[in-house]
Design an enzyme around this catalytic site. Structure first.
Site, PDB file in Angstrom:
ATOM      1  N   ASP A  39       0.840  -1.196   0.000  1.00 25.88           N
ATOM      2  CA  ASP A  39       0.000   0.000   0.000  1.00 25.88           C
ATOM      3  C   ASP A  39       0.878   1.251   0.000  1.00 25.88           C
ATOM      4  O   ASP A  39       1.642   1.472   0.953  1.00 25.88           O
ATOM      5  CB  ASP A  39      -0.899  -0.023   1.246  1.00 25.88           C
ATOM      6  CG  ASP A  39      -2.085   0.906   1.144  1.00 25.88           C
ATOM      7  OD1 ASP A  39      -2.251   1.553   0.098  1.00 25.88           O
ATOM      8  OD2 ASP A  39      -2.850   0.988   2.120  1.00 25.88           O
ATOM      9  N   ASP A  40       0.805   2.073  -1.056  1.00 25.13           N
ATOM     10  CA  ASP A  40       1.520   3.360  -1.136  1.00 25.13           C
ATOM     11  C   ASP A  40       3.033   3.230  -1.306  1.00 25.13           C
ATOM     12  O   ASP A  40       3.770   4.179  -1.011  1.00 25.13           O
ATOM     13  CB  ASP A  40       1.258   4.233   0.107  1.00 25.13           C
ATOM     14  CG  ASP A  40      -0.148   4.788   0.150  1.00 25.13           C
ATOM     15  OD1 ASP A  40      -1.015   4.303  -0.592  1.00 25.13           O
ATOM     16  OD2 ASP A  40      -0.392   5.715   0.939  1.00 25.13           O
ATOM     17  N   CYS A  79      -5.973   4.512  -3.744  1.00 22.74           N
ATOM     18  CA  CYS A  79      -6.262   3.125  -3.367  1.00 22.74           C
ATOM     19  C   CYS A  79      -7.534   2.559  -3.992  1.00 22.74           C
ATOM     20  O   CYS A  79      -7.483   1.570  -4.719  1.00 22.74           O
ATOM     21  CB  CYS A  79      -6.384   3.019  -1.843  1.00 22.74           C
ATOM     22  SG  CYS A  79      -4.949   3.618  -0.928  1.00 22.74           S
ATOM     23  N   LYS A 138      -5.646  -5.792   3.263  1.00 27.83           N
ATOM     24  CA  LYS A 138      -6.502  -4.636   2.982  1.00 27.83           C
ATOM     25  C   LYS A 138      -7.468  -4.911   1.830  1.00 27.83           C
ATOM     26  O   LYS A 138      -7.087  -5.488   0.823  1.00 27.83           O
ATOM     27  CB  LYS A 138      -5.614  -3.433   2.659  1.00 27.83           C
ATOM     28  CG  LYS A 138      -6.365  -2.220   2.129  1.00 27.83           C
ATOM     29  CD  LYS A 138      -5.447  -1.044   1.907  1.00 27.83           C
ATOM     30  CE  LYS A 138      -6.166   0.094   1.194  1.00 27.83           C
ATOM     31  NZ  LYS A 138      -5.357   1.320   1.116  1.00 27.83           N
ATOM     32  N   HIS A 140     -10.707  -2.248   1.160  1.00 29.43           N
ATOM     33  CA  HIS A 140     -11.008  -0.836   0.832  1.00 29.43           C
ATOM     34  C   HIS A 140     -11.890  -0.680  -0.401  1.00 29.43           C
ATOM     35  O   HIS A 140     -11.769   0.285  -1.147  1.00 29.43           O
ATOM     36  CB  HIS A 140      -9.714  -0.031   0.659  1.00 29.43           C
ATOM     37  CG  HIS A 140      -9.893   1.436   0.971  1.00 29.43           C
ATOM     38  ND1 HIS A 140      -8.897   2.362   0.815  1.00 29.43           N
ATOM     39  CD2 HIS A 140     -10.967   2.135   1.427  1.00 29.43           C
ATOM     40  CE1 HIS A 140      -9.322   3.559   1.175  1.00 29.43           C
ATOM     41  NE2 HIS A 140     -10.578   3.446   1.543  1.00 29.43           N
ATOM     42  N   HIS A 294       1.253   2.391   4.118  1.00 33.54           N
ATOM     43  CA  HIS A 294       0.327   3.516   4.287  1.00 33.54           C
ATOM     44  C   HIS A 294       0.548   4.145   5.662  1.00 33.54           C
ATOM     45  O   HIS A 294       0.785   3.454   6.641  1.00 33.54           O
ATOM     46  CB  HIS A 294      -1.105   2.990   4.162  1.00 33.54           C
ATOM     47  CG  HIS A 294      -2.138   4.037   3.920  1.00 33.54           C
ATOM     48  ND1 HIS A 294      -2.530   4.943   4.880  1.00 33.54           N
ATOM     49  CD2 HIS A 294      -2.886   4.318   2.820  1.00 33.54           C
ATOM     50  CE1 HIS A 294      -3.476   5.728   4.385  1.00 33.54           C
ATOM     51  NE2 HIS A 294      -3.702   5.376   3.136  1.00 33.54           N
ATOM     52  N   ASP A 346      -0.041  -0.591  -5.069  1.00 30.64           N
ATOM     53  CA  ASP A 346      -1.306  -0.152  -5.666  1.00 30.64           C
ATOM     54  C   ASP A 346      -1.161   1.162  -6.423  1.00 30.64           C
ATOM     55  O   ASP A 346      -1.936   1.452  -7.335  1.00 30.64           O
ATOM     56  CB  ASP A 346      -2.427  -0.071  -4.624  1.00 30.64           C
ATOM     57  CG  ASP A 346      -2.114   0.834  -3.443  1.00 30.64           C
ATOM     58  OD1 ASP A 346      -0.970   1.317  -3.326  1.00 30.64           O
ATOM     59  OD2 ASP A 346      -3.022   1.047  -2.606  1.00 30.64           O
ATOM     60  N   HIS A 347      -0.163   1.980  -6.054  1.00 28.66           N
ATOM     61  CA  HIS A 347       0.140   3.233  -6.761  1.00 28.66           C
ATOM     62  C   HIS A 347       1.431   3.789  -6.185  1.00 28.66           C
ATOM     63  O   HIS A 347       2.087   3.134  -5.368  1.00 28.66           O
ATOM     64  CB  HIS A 347      -1.010   4.248  -6.642  1.00 28.66           C
ATOM     65  CG  HIS A 347      -1.490   4.465  -5.236  1.00 28.66           C
ATOM     66  ND1 HIS A 347      -0.744   5.128  -4.282  1.00 28.66           N
ATOM     67  CD2 HIS A 347      -2.640   4.084  -4.614  1.00 28.66           C
ATOM     68  CE1 HIS A 347      -1.408   5.151  -3.151  1.00 28.66           C
ATOM     69  NE2 HIS A 347      -2.546   4.515  -3.305  1.00 28.66           N
ATOM     70  N   LYS A 367       1.403   9.921  -5.188  1.00 26.48           N
ATOM     71  CA  LYS A 367       0.032   9.506  -4.869  1.00 26.48           C
ATOM     72  C   LYS A 367      -0.950  10.662  -5.061  1.00 26.48           C
ATOM     73  O   LYS A 367      -0.683  11.792  -4.672  1.00 26.48           O
ATOM     74  CB  LYS A 367      -0.002   9.013  -3.423  1.00 26.48           C
ATOM     75  CG  LYS A 367      -1.384   8.670  -2.890  1.00 26.48           C
ATOM     76  CD  LYS A 367      -1.304   8.223  -1.446  1.00 26.48           C
ATOM     77  CE  LYS A 367      -2.695   7.938  -0.881  1.00 26.48           C
ATOM     78  NZ  LYS A 367      -2.627   7.431   0.504  1.00 26.48           N
TER      79      LYS A 367
END
Length: 580
Positions: A39-40, A79, A138, A140, A294, A346-347, A367
């Protein structure tokens, strides 16, 4: 029958039997899948992508023994839309998960928005092929639509036989002392209104009590009720947000509320390993969706203070260790050659928090910054011993949306014909059957708005990128949206360009020098080709309900997942036996 005929007949019989044996054993040749997503995570945070201060030996080893993608693109820089595209192989706006305003992701677990039940995920299609499917970590992408337990958006309703983890995400409110994340300005306004109404009530009550003026009791009661209501509208959804959003679910059951971050990683890894062990005879698909990196940052004791990059580096190094632990589990169970492993983010990294955010290498932005490369260029590593050539590098444009058709085809499934797919099967590219990506055009969205288009001409190695608008960084001269913490996609938050900005990414990967007709004679051709591609692309859109409106996003108490009796939601999971 003469000898020649007998030999011919015998040969044909052998061939027929061989073909039968091959066909019957086909299901056994289908791989397991372990898909790992951080994540991130910034693309520049990993050693094999250029970082020389954060230690990531396990991820680097995965790349050395597999195929590393250097032009791997997320379908969105945030996300919820990115994960929607990953799951469905389609741009997020096709599922209604693109924003038209400030709400760019799901903000409340008890909102009614999420991944619509009529969307098809790769997990649903693999279930039909006899795969056992699981997600650990996760989600979301929403939980409920109309009641607290309809689970219309839940992973179990989207093709996953097993779910353990965070149906929301790990954000500042989950960690006491880390501040607030959700609609902070609205919280302040509601608090101020509550204070003003309460002061008015107390003032009138005092005036009436001492007899300075004659004030009707009904007015005092009205203000008292209004004061209580205004306080509740602020306090219940926002001050209790840790209870509402920060939970752990096992399938449809809430097992911890609020979650304990100190043992979170140990539990996620234990559940992931147990899933693989339970289904070692396969076939299975595991989506290991890490809570790291994150913000707020949290780290297990054994990794605290160990990196050269502070708490953020500690987080990345812990993720690397978790990746290594999963690979060791696969190896220990003798599943290495039967398992296709994939690693990504994810990004891009969140650069507005330089002390706690990621590094996107040479790429501009991060992001939530629309189509700037730093927010959507992500790591992509595939590992499958015996099938993929070790140490290979693929420089062609690829997408997170490509995972959908890749795993479905490898599992022996058929791609859906009743919807547009935007991803392409990667196996011809990974297996060296072709050296050309099927993506001639990629469309980069900022919310529901088409922000940029990437064009890889079929007769050229060039990769052009056209930006129709760019986010307004703040304060002036900054390289991010520090005033708002994340960039927005609408109104005064963006600047439209006429003509659009054009970059050539092979020669200018940092997107620092826009092309002009003087520096690049093909600029007008690029703009015309992209214009036609956009027209064709927009003709594939069909109207869908927007899942990120205020109506869908705001907290609804009747949709709140809860262990215990609402609103007294509280439970904890026994994890004393777990350790990293």
């Amino acid at each position: 029958m003469d000898n020649t005929s007998l030999r011919l007949f015998a040969g044909l019989l052998v061939l027929f039997q061989s073909s039968l044996c091959f066909t019957n054993s086909d299901p056994d040749l289908r791989p397991n899948f372990v898909l790992m997503m951080v994540d991130d995570l910034g693309i520049g945070d990993i050693g094999c992508y250029g970082n020389d201060t954060i230690r990531t030996p396990n991820i680097d080893g995965l790349a050395a023994a597999g195929v590393r993608l250097t032009h791997h693109i997320s379908a969105a820089p945030l996300c919820t839309p990115s994960r929607t595209a990953f799951m469905t192989g389609r741009y997020a706006l096709r599922a209604g998960l693109g924003s038209t305003g400030r709400v760019q992701v799901i903000l409340f677990l008890a909102g009614s928005g999420g991944l619509p039940p009529n969307e098809t995920t790769f997990a649903k299609l693999l279930q039909k092929q006899g795969y056992t499917t699981g997600i650990v970590g996760k989600w979301h992408l929403g939980v409920n639509c109309e009641s607290w337990n309809d689970h219309c958006h839940h992973p179990n309703n989207h093709g996953f036989d097993f779910f353990y983890g965070l149906p929301f995400t790990f954000f500042n409110d989950c960690q006491p002392g880390e501040g607030k994340d959700v609609l902070v300005d609205l919280q302040e306004k509601l608090w101020n209104i509550s204070v003003l109404v309460t002061l008015a009530f107390l003032t009138l009550l005092l005036v009436r009590a001492v007899g300075l003026m004659q004030i009707r009791l009904t007015l005092v009661v009205f203000l008292a009720v209004l004061s209580l209501l205004s306080f509740s509208v602020w306090f219940v959804p926002f001050e209790l947000l840790r209870t509402w959003n920060c939970i752990i679910m096992r399938n449809g059951e809430v097992v911890e509320q609020p979650l304990n971050p100190e043992t979170l990683n140990a539990r996620l890894m234990s559940e992931a390993e147990q899933f693989v062990e339970r289904h070692r005879d396969g076939p299975f698909l595991l989506f290991l969706s890490f809570a790291h990196v994150h913000t707020p940052l949290f780290v297990s004791e054994r990794f605290a203070g160990k990196s050269k990059h502070g708490m953020y580096g500690d987080n990345v190094e812990e993720v690397d260790w978790m990746v290594g632990r999963m690979m060791k589990t696969i190896e220990r169970l003798g599943l290495s050659e039967k398992t296709l492993t994939y690693f990504t983010s994810d990004h891009g990294g969140h650069i507005e928090d330089p002390r706690r955010g990621g590094w996107n290498g040479i790429y501009r932005g991060g992001k939530a910054m629309g189509g700037w490369e730093g927010g959507i260029r992500v790591p992509g590593i595939f590992h499958w011993p015996g099938r993929l050539t070790a140490g290979r590098q693929v420089t062609e444009p690829t997408s997170l949306m490509d995972i959908f058709p890749t795993v479905v085809k490898l599992a022996g499934g058929a791609l859906p014909e009743n919807r547009i797919l935007d991803g392409h099967d990667l196996m011809p590219l990974l297996g060296r059957e072709t050296n050309r990506s099927q993506h001639e055009f990629m469309f980069h969205y900022c919310g529901m708005y088409l922000n940029a288009v990437r064009w890889h001409p079929r007769d050229s190695d060039s990769i052009f990128k056209v930006h129709f608008f760019t986010p307004n960084f703040s304060p002036a001269g900054a390289v991010g949206c520090y005033d708002t913490k994340v960039c927005m996609c609408h109104g005064e938050f963006v600047t439209y360009h006429d003509p659009p900005l054009v970059f050539e990414l092979l020669g200018d990967p940092s997107e620092s020098l826009p092309l002009t007709p003087e520096t690049e004679p093909r600029v007008s051709e690029v703009l015309e080709c992209v214009r036609r591609a956009v027209e064709d692309h927009r003709r594939t859109h069909t109207p869908v309900e927007n899942q990120l409106t205020w109506t869908h996003t705001l907290w609804k108490p009747w949709l709140q997942p809860c262990c215990g009796t609402f609103p007294f939601c509280s439970c904890s999971e026994n994890s004393s036996h777990l350790h990293l």
